[in-house]
Motif scaffolding. Sequence first.
Motif, PDB file in Angstrom:
ATOM      1  N   ALA A 106      15.196  -8.738 -18.499  1.00 41.56           N
ATOM      2  CA  ALA A 106      15.146  -8.628 -16.908  1.00 41.56           C
ATOM      3  C   ALA A 106      13.920  -8.225 -16.118  1.00 41.56           C
ATOM      4  CB  ALA A 106      16.376  -7.304 -16.912  1.00 41.56           C
ATOM      5  N   HIS A 107      13.155  -7.561 -16.936  1.00 44.03           N
ATOM      6  CA  HIS A 107      11.849  -7.082 -16.449  1.00 44.03           C
ATOM      7  C   HIS A 107      10.911  -8.367 -16.029  1.00 44.03           C
ATOM      8  CE1 HIS A 107       8.338  -4.645 -15.773  1.00 44.03           C
ATOM      9  NE2 HIS A 107       7.725  -5.509 -16.501  1.00 44.03           N
TER      10      HIS A 107
ATOM     11  N   GLY B  16      11.976 -11.441 -16.152  1.00 38.68           N
ATOM     12  CA  GLY B  16      12.769 -12.806 -15.515  1.00 38.68           C
ATOM     13  C   GLY B  16      13.021 -13.768 -16.478  1.00 38.68           C
TER      14      GLY B  16
ATOM     15  N   GLY C 243      10.536 -20.891 -18.234  1.00 37.23           N
ATOM     16  CA  GLY C 243      10.738 -19.776 -17.742  1.00 37.23           C
ATOM     17  C   GLY C 243      10.610 -18.376 -18.628  1.00 37.23           C
TER      18      GLY C 243
END
Length: 208
Positions: free
Chosen positions: A24-25, A27, A102
């Motif tokens: 989450a931090h 992405g 990503g």
Amino acid sequence: MSLTVAIDGPAAAGKGTVARAVAAHFGFAHLDTGLLYRAVGRRALDHMEPVEAAASLRPSDFSDIEALRAPEVSQAASRVAAMPEVRAALVDFQRAFARRQGGAVLDGRDIGTVICPEAEVKLFVTASDEVRANRRYRELAGTGHEVTLAGVAADLAERDRRDAARATAPLTAAKDAVLIDTSRMSIETAVQTAIDAVAAVHNARTRG
């Protein structure tokens, strides 16, 4: 930033929580590889041959996460994970996920040693047997499972033994993994330690 972050460790050490927070931090996409084996174990409990179950996993097999956390499924997952043919059937899926655009975070038991030995960041999250047993007991009791602390501790000990002793991909820390012992850490500290390790690699690559 596009990195592969491999997070390994025994059950109830906190690696899943750390992995989700790191993903989450930054992405990144996140894969809890333990769910793959839990889904195979669940299908094996329904009398499906484990290799066939691994080769034919469907999205619907992951629809009930709480059911996959049940103690009997945990034990079945540990048993099928010891089968080389099952592990082989799931390797390609995990490796493809790890190199997605990503960035990706994968947590499991052999990510940094077998699935992604070239991962840019490797973490090994662990905790004492007592701490892990208490955590898993609270988790299971809190979701309505009828368990005892002694029973949970025995189940974890058996899983640890099986994971460490299997001939294919035994649970062990990669030689270049950052060790995070969460026994006396808050979850915030454990997460920040992991984030700092990832950021350090990213910064070094950027400078390079």
